[in-house]
Design a protein around this motif. Structure first.
Motif, short mmCIF file in Angstrom:
data_model
loop_
_atom_site.label_atom_id
_atom_site.label_comp_id
_atom_site.label_asym_id
_atom_site.label_seq_id
_atom_site.Cartn_x
_atom_site.Cartn_y
_atom_site.Cartn_z
N GLN A 22 1.22 -1.46 -0.14
CA GLN A 22 0.18 0.01 0.13
C GLN A 22 1.21 1.50 -0.53
N GLY A 23 1.77 1.08 0.75
CA GLY A 23 2.51 2.15 0.88
C GLY A 23 2.89 3.15 1.11
N GLY A 24 4.04 3.79 2.24
CA GLY A 24 4.14 4.50 3.19
C GLY A 24 3.70 3.48 4.61
N GLU A 25 4.14 2.62 4.53
CA GLU A 25 4.84 1.54 5.86
C GLU A 25 6.37 1.89 6.57
N LEU A 26 5.82 1.97 7.78
CA LEU A 26 6.90 2.17 8.76
C LEU A 26 7.12 1.09 9.71
#
Length: 780
Positions: free
Chosen positions: A565-569
């Motif tokens: 999904q993108g933007g994961e930490l």
């Protein structure tokens, strides 16, 4: 030596062939076009079609001086002019027997066998006499001109020296062009000197037939060798028909302009008129020695133009278009038509990358010897002068010796050692002295080396004070270490391949360990005491780990992802190799993450969703959302990096694709309590610096980095796109509170590239930069 006295005071007639000499040029074949009042004669130079005024003393008769002047030049235009003048002189001499001068010029204009371009001087010379006498005027001439077509008439007249002009007048007579070129045509007379409409030109040609036009209509073709040479020297045959010329042959009586085909039975009157017109046009083309166009010629394939150099790709239309069948994979079948197994899965991105690039993700621990690389793409080992013949045993022994030597050297490096005095001296300098030292940086030839084969994605200095050691990671998982002060040239660079995809981050801890993260979603630790690359973390191979930050105090790392999904930490414990949590904090890929130097629970993230956010790791859990950020800083385009200042963490440095580098003051942020910073307060504390950050496709994105030695946190470095090539170091006025920044461009004759990634040494005066070809340059 030609005597000029022989040519003075001699009256010359219009159209006479002469030799005309202008200052600085050889005597040139020309025809007389008029007499000038200033004691000079106007001439038209044959071969070049230039018009000029020459003193009478520099004009010589054609025949007496032919042997003297004909070999003065070997240029193509001079030789063609000599040939045209000789033919013109011969035609005039043959027609001169028993005729007057006027009749001589008229006959030469009509009966000359030369081409229209070569008849230009005669056309210009006979203009005055043609106005008075108007020979060949008849209604048949008008009808023949109409059949020829006005487009062809315009082209032939321009070939004979007439000028097509924009503005009121369309076509200018050659003598009138000499009087008023490119001006308002007030001196001439419409219908004689210039023509606005086709009708006025047609009337003039009927009353004063121009030699070239009249010759095309009335003169029979001659099978002479001179005519063939004229056709070869005339590249443009017709603007309307592009076909190969037909061989010369004798004309039949039926091939005349006015010849019509016999009436056909069973066709309409309109169709008969159309066939008659086609026949007349074909007869006219044959007179011009042009083969009429045939519909069968359209089917002939055109010959492809020869291309120099490498062989180009074939024509797209040469490959037959095949209708694509429906995908059997989407229909749940194998290529043979059988049903797919129930447990079949789509191939992953990592497996497809392995097939295309041939790089397989490495699993488990790796010995330094196994990871050591000597040969391969982008790297060749230099052979020694007296080296034995290469064998497997010799290669294995050399690898073991190289790995052991590197491990020993690396293990001996420490933060406190022989260079502690130098580091202390640097730390004791005030801000002004440090800035002066940075401005004096130079890049020596020995400080430039190709460290990795491919584009550099990560760069870091070893914190040792004993010697400089730079680590660089490239696009295909290679890790190179560069020792610029190494005495042995063969040992200055040591290359390993612990990963299979880009090395996104490098981090030296306080001991003898080097952590590296990669797009293949693995984290490895180079432990020189154990002489191996230890696998600290291995996640899903279809995720790509875009960036990572290490917190040595809590033995954990933060991994930023750009897939799914993108933007994961994700927070990873380096001791157990387990994940504490993984949260989606941005709408798009997180390109950078950093840890506060004094409060390691404070994080900052930069994302392609145009935001930079601050977080409190103590309050982050499975229910954390993007709105729970302590502060959010909006940027114009994708943010490529964000880093805390290295001494106090009170400033945040960001790089963005909107061509701005921002310095954000975080003094209002309560890092102890982790309270949110109001958006108005955050926006008011930004300092924006204009900088070109458009790196394009083939360069790594710029990342502005702080100088950890700066006492007042008023110095950082960023790559430069400017020319001549250099590195931009921004410095604030000492004691000014960081309100005024000015760039200093570091340049050197040994530095000729763009270093997208740059890093200051943590304790010594040194600056390293890595470019997209794997080279590292050090300023010190």
């Amino acid at each position: 030596m030609v005597s000029k006295a022989a040519s003075v005071k001699r009256e010359r007639e219009d159209g006479q062939v002469v030799w005309a000499k202008m200052k600085g040029f050889a005597a040139w074949p020309a025809t007389v076009t008029g007499k000038n009042k200033k004691g000079s004669t106007d001439v038209l130079f044959l071969g070049s079609n230039d018009v000029g005024s020459v003193d009478d003393a520099n004009i010589f008769d054609w025949a007496p001086h032919f042997a003297t002047f004909r070999s003065k030049s070997k240029s193509k235009s001079f030789l063609s002019g000599v040939a045209a003048a000789q033919k013109l002189a011969e035609s005039v001499g043959a027609a001169a027997v028993g005729t007057s001068k006027k009749r001589l010029k008229a006959n030469a204009a009509v009966d000359s066998p030369i081409s229209p371009k070569e008849q230009g001087p005669l056309v210009s010379a006979s203009r005055r006499s043609s106005r008075r006498s108007a020979p060949h005027s008849s209604p048949q001439v008008k009808s023949e001109l109409e059949v020829l077509g006005m487009t062809s008439i315009w082209n032939v007249l321009q070939d004979n020296g007439w000028t097509y002009a924009v503005g009121k007048a369309r076509l200018l007579h050659p003598p009138f062009v000499k009087v008023a070129p490119n001006k308002k045509y007030l001196e001439g007379k419409e219908g004689e000197d210039y023509f606005v409409t086709d009708e006025s030109l047609l009337v003039y040609l009927c009353e004063n037939p121009i030699a070239s036009i009249f010759t095309i209509l009335t003169t029979a073709e001659k099978n002479s060798e001179s005519s063939k040479e004229e056709k070869r020297s005339r590249p443009r045959a017709s603007p309307e028909v592009k076909s190969e010329p037909a061989p010369r042959r004798a004309k039949s009586p039926a091939e005349t302009v006015s010849a019509d085909p016999p009436p056909s039975v069973g066709i309409s009157e309109y169709e008969q008129l159309r066939l008659n017109k086609i026949a007349r046009n074909e007869a006219m083309l044959r007179k011009l020695n042009i083969q009429p166009f045939s519909p069968a010629d359209a089917a002939k394939p055109q010959r492809a133009r020869a291309v120099r150099g490498l062989q180009g790709r074939g024509r797209n239309d040469a490959v037959p278009v095949i209708k694509r069948e429906r995908s059997k994979r989407l229909a749940g079948k194998t290529p043979d038509g059988a049903e797919l197994p129930a447990d079949w899965k789509e191939p992953s991105a990592s497996s497809m990358a392995e097939q295309t690039q041939g790089s397989v993700r490495k699993v488990g621990e790796m010995a330094i010897v196994d990871a050591l690389r000597e040969e391969g793409r982008g790297m060749r080992r230099k052979k020694q002068a007296a080296e034995e013949e290469e064998t497997e045993e010799l290669r294995a022994a050399r690898r073991i010796a190289t790995a052991g030597r590197f491990a020993t050297t690396f293990a001996q490096l420490s933060i406190v050692g022989d260079g502690a005095a130098s580091a202390a001296a640097v730390a004791g300098q005030d801000e002004s002295a440090q800035q002066a030292a940075v401005c004096a940086f130079r890049c020596a030839e020995r400080d430039v080396a190709k460290v990795v084969p491919e584009r550099i994605f990560s760069l870091a200095f070893h914190p040792s004070t004993q010697k400089l050691l730079v680590a660089a990671g490239d696009k295909w998982g290679n890790l190179g270490l560069f020792d610029p002060d190494c005495a042995d040239e063969a040992q200055a660079v040591t290359l390993f391949t612990p990963h299979s995809r880009p090395v996104s981050s490098l981090y030296f801890d306080s001991g003898a360990k080097l952590y590296s993260s990669s797009y293949d979603n693995t984290v490895r630790c180079l432990d020189v005491h154990a002489e191996k690359f230890v696998e600290v973390w291995a996640g899903d191979p279809d995720d790509f780990l875009a960036y990572s930050a290490f917190d040595e105090s809590s033995s954990c790392m933060y991994a930023a992802y750009g897939s799914r999904q993108g933007g994961e930490l994700e927070r990873i414990d380096l001791r157990s190799g387990q994940s504490a949590w993984r949260l989606q904090l941005h709408a798009k890929k997180i390109s950078c993450v950093d840890v506060h130097p004094l409060q390691p629970h404070i994080l900052c993230t930069a994302s392609n969703d145009t935001t930079v956010k601050l977080w409190d790791a103590r309050k982050m859990g499975k229910k954390t959302k993007a709105l729970d950020a302590l502060a959010s800083f909006q940027h114009g385009r994708a943010a490529t990096s964000a880093h805390f200042s290295k001494r106090t963490g009170r400033k945040l440095l960001t790089t963005c694709y909107d061509d701005l580098v921002r310095v954000i003051d975080l003094k209002a942020l309560d890092t102890e309590k982790g309270s949110k910073l109001p958006a108005v307060t955050a926006a008011a504390r930004e300092t924006r610096l204009r900088h070109d950050n458009q790196t394009g496709r083939w360069l790594t994105n710029f990342r502005a980095m702080w100088d950890p030695k700066s006492l007042e946190e008023e110095r950082f470095v960023v790559g430069s796109m400017g020319r001549p090539r250099g590195i931009d170091v921004y410095m604030a006025t000492p004691g000014g509170g960081g309100g005024s920044w000015s760039p200093v461009n570091l340049r050197d004759e040994n530095f000729t590239t763009i270093t997208s990634l740059n890093a200051f040494h943590p304790t010594l005066h040194a600056l390293a930069g890595g470019n997209s070809s794997g080279k590292v340059s050090i300023f010190r």
